[in-house]
Design a protein around this motif. Structure first.
Motif, PDB file in Angstrom:
ATOM      1  N   ARG A  83       1.828  -8.062  -2.389  1.00 42.43           N
ATOM      2  CA  ARG A  83       2.501  -7.601  -1.182  1.00 42.43           C
ATOM      3  C   ARG A  83       3.988  -7.363  -1.442  1.00 42.43           C
ATOM      4  NH1 ARG A  83       3.788 -10.717   4.531  1.00 42.43           N
ATOM      5  NH2 ARG A  83       4.640  -8.874   5.565  1.00 42.43           N
ATOM      6  N   ALA A  84       4.640  -8.284  -2.143  1.00 39.83           N
ATOM      7  CA  ALA A  84       6.077  -8.147  -2.399  1.00 39.83           C
ATOM      8  C   ALA A  84       6.377  -6.885  -3.187  1.00 39.83           C
ATOM      9  CB  ALA A  84       6.596  -9.381  -3.136  1.00 39.83           C
ATOM     10  N   HIS A 135       6.392   1.376   5.852  1.00 42.28           N
ATOM     11  CA  HIS A 135       5.336   1.992   5.039  1.00 42.28           C
ATOM     12  C   HIS A 135       5.276   3.496   5.309  1.00 42.28           C
ATOM     13  CE1 HIS A 135       3.073  -2.125   5.431  1.00 42.28           C
ATOM     14  NE2 HIS A 135       4.231  -2.224   4.812  1.00 42.28           N
ATOM     15  N   LEU A 136       5.278   3.864   6.588  1.00 40.94           N
ATOM     16  CA  LEU A 136       5.189   5.279   6.949  1.00 40.94           C
ATOM     17  C   LEU A 136       6.425   6.049   6.498  1.00 40.94           C
ATOM     18  CD1 LEU A 136       3.707   4.909  10.548  1.00 40.94           C
ATOM     19  CD2 LEU A 136       2.488   5.615   8.479  1.00 40.94           C
ATOM     20  N   ALA A 137       7.579   5.381   6.553  1.00 42.82           N
ATOM     21  CA  ALA A 137       8.827   6.037   6.159  1.00 42.82           C
ATOM     22  C   ALA A 137       8.898   6.288   4.659  1.00 42.82           C
ATOM     23  CB  ALA A 137      10.027   5.208   6.609  1.00 42.82           C
ATOM     24  N   TYR A 142      -0.739   7.269  -0.362  1.00 42.61           N
ATOM     25  CA  TYR A 142      -1.522   6.359  -1.198  1.00 42.61           C
ATOM     26  C   TYR A 142      -0.963   4.939  -1.141  1.00 42.61           C
ATOM     27  CZ  TYR A 142      -3.331  10.796  -2.788  1.00 42.61           C
ATOM     28  OH  TYR A 142      -3.897  12.051  -2.819  1.00 42.61           O
ATOM     29  N   LEU A 143       0.339   4.843  -1.089  1.00 41.68           N
ATOM     30  CA  LEU A 143       0.969   3.530  -0.934  1.00 41.68           C
ATOM     31  C   LEU A 143       0.633   2.941   0.433  1.00 41.68           C
ATOM     32  CD1 LEU A 143       2.849   1.309  -1.929  1.00 41.68           C
ATOM     33  CD2 LEU A 143       4.785   2.675  -1.113  1.00 41.68           C
ATOM     34  N   VAL A 144       0.662   3.754   1.469  1.00 43.28           N
ATOM     35  CA  VAL A 144       0.318   3.285   2.811  1.00 43.28           C
ATOM     36  C   VAL A 144      -1.110   2.746   2.844  1.00 43.28           C
ATOM     37  CG1 VAL A 144      -0.058   3.985   5.212  1.00 43.28           C
ATOM     38  CG2 VAL A 144       1.978   4.781   3.977  1.00 43.28           C
ATOM     39  N   GLN A 145      -2.026   3.434   2.174  1.00 48.78           N
ATOM     40  CA  GLN A 145      -3.417   2.984   2.125  1.00 48.78           C
ATOM     41  C   GLN A 145      -3.533   1.622   1.458  1.00 48.78           C
ATOM     42  OE1 GLN A 145      -5.462   6.158   0.111  1.00 48.78           O
ATOM     43  NE2 GLN A 145      -5.403   7.538   1.870  1.00 48.78           N
ATOM     44  N   GLN A 146      -2.833   1.425   0.344  1.00 46.23           N
ATOM     45  CA  GLN A 146      -2.892   0.147  -0.360  1.00 46.23           C
ATOM     46  C   GLN A 146      -2.269  -0.971   0.463  1.00 46.23           C
ATOM     47  OE1 GLN A 146      -4.704  -0.285  -3.165  1.00 46.23           O
ATOM     48  NE2 GLN A 146      -5.216   1.848  -2.739  1.00 46.23           N
ATOM     49  N   LEU A 147      -1.191  -0.664   1.155  1.00 46.55           N
ATOM     50  CA  LEU A 147      -0.560  -1.684   1.994  1.00 46.55           C
ATOM     51  C   LEU A 147      -1.431  -2.042   3.193  1.00 46.55           C
ATOM     52  CD1 LEU A 147       3.128  -0.510   1.713  1.00 46.55           C
ATOM     53  CD2 LEU A 147       2.327  -2.848   1.302  1.00 46.55           C
ATOM     54  N   ARG A 152      -4.673  -6.191   5.812  1.00 49.58           N
ATOM     55  CA  ARG A 152      -5.954  -6.675   6.335  1.00 49.58           C
ATOM     56  C   ARG A 152      -6.206  -8.090   5.839  1.00 49.58           C
ATOM     57  NH1 ARG A 152      -9.382  -1.326   4.796  1.00 49.58           N
ATOM     58  NH2 ARG A 152      -8.223   0.116   6.096  1.00 49.58           N
ATOM     59  N   SER A 153      -5.916  -8.342   4.573  1.00 53.61           N
ATOM     60  CA  SER A 153      -6.107  -9.689   4.034  1.00 53.61           C
ATOM     61  C   SER A 153      -5.145 -10.685   4.670  1.00 53.61           C
ATOM     62  CB  SER A 153      -5.907  -9.687   2.509  1.00 53.61           C
ATOM     63  OG  SER A 153      -6.910  -8.904   1.883  1.00 53.61           O
TER      64      SER A 153
END
Length: 216
Positions: A83-84, A135-137, A142-147, A152-153
């Motif tokens: 996450r970091a 995230h959106l900014a 693809y990064l947004v999807q991974q985040l 979710r976790s």
């Protein structure tokens, strides 16, 4: 003929949100019939949603039952490391790609969220919105999807770190530092500020967990 049954994604989102807001906590058993009644959805999309959540390791098997998963110490540490790094990258990209309007929205969020200090649950929801906006900014799908997968976790963490004494004020100061680095178009500073923010949240969570564990 149009199929008017609720799509799987609706059932999935409903169950995920219920986990996220604490209606279902780690260790709670999820039953198809009860979920269908609660959400007004037929059992087929509920079953498909449960299978999807199990595939994502948000639910685990306990005999024939599905229960909400919990994270052990190592899983928690691994989650925060990922996450970091991903959040830091999002902040770095946001410093490069965010529009002036997106920066102003972030500033407005920090200002508004100061009024929620002392209300951990409301702050937790606001915190998720703030991070999602970064995230959106980043303007990197693809990064947004991974985040999204990482967050979710995060729903498996039953207690928000914002419940810790003094964490609300510190979080707002950290958010302000992140936004100002993005506004200054300083990707290195934004990356460092967000990584440090996640590190403090992890440290706080470890202290919370240590306080909840009984002595042996």
């Amino acid at each position: 003929m149009t199929d008017v049954r609720p799509p799987q994604s609706d059932a999935y989102s409903l169950i995920l949100e219920a986990i996220d807001v604490g209606i279902y906590k780690p260790g709670d058993r999820l039953v198809e019939s009860e979920l269908a009644e609660r959400f007004g959805v037929s059992r087929t999309p509920i079953r498909e949603a449960l299978q999807r959540l199990e595939t994502q390791s948000l639910l685990v098997r306990d005999g024939r039952s599905l229960i909400v998963a919990s994270l052990d110490h190592n899983q928690l540490a691994e989650l925060y490391v990922v996450r970091a790094e991903l959040e830091g990258l999002a902040a770095r990209l946001a410093a490069r790609h965010a529009t002036d309007e997106e920066v102003q929205v972030l500033r407005d969020m920090v200002q508004a969220d100061r009024g929620l200090i002392g209300n951990p649950e409301a702050m937790s929801r606001a915190n998720r919105r703030f991070h999602k906006q970064i995230h959106l900014a980043s303007h990197n799908r693809y990064l947004v999807q991974q985040l999204d997968l990482v967050h979710r976790s995060m729903a498996l963490l039953a207690v928000t770190s914002l419940a810790a004494e003094g964490r609300g004020d510190a979080t707002m100061a950290e958010h302000d530092q992140i936004v100002e680095a993005i506004a200054a178009r300083d990707g290195t500073a934004a990356y460092g500020a967000l990584k440090a923010h996640i590190s403090k949240a992890f440290e706080t969570r470890l202290k919370i967990d240590a306080g909840e564990r009984p002595l042996r």
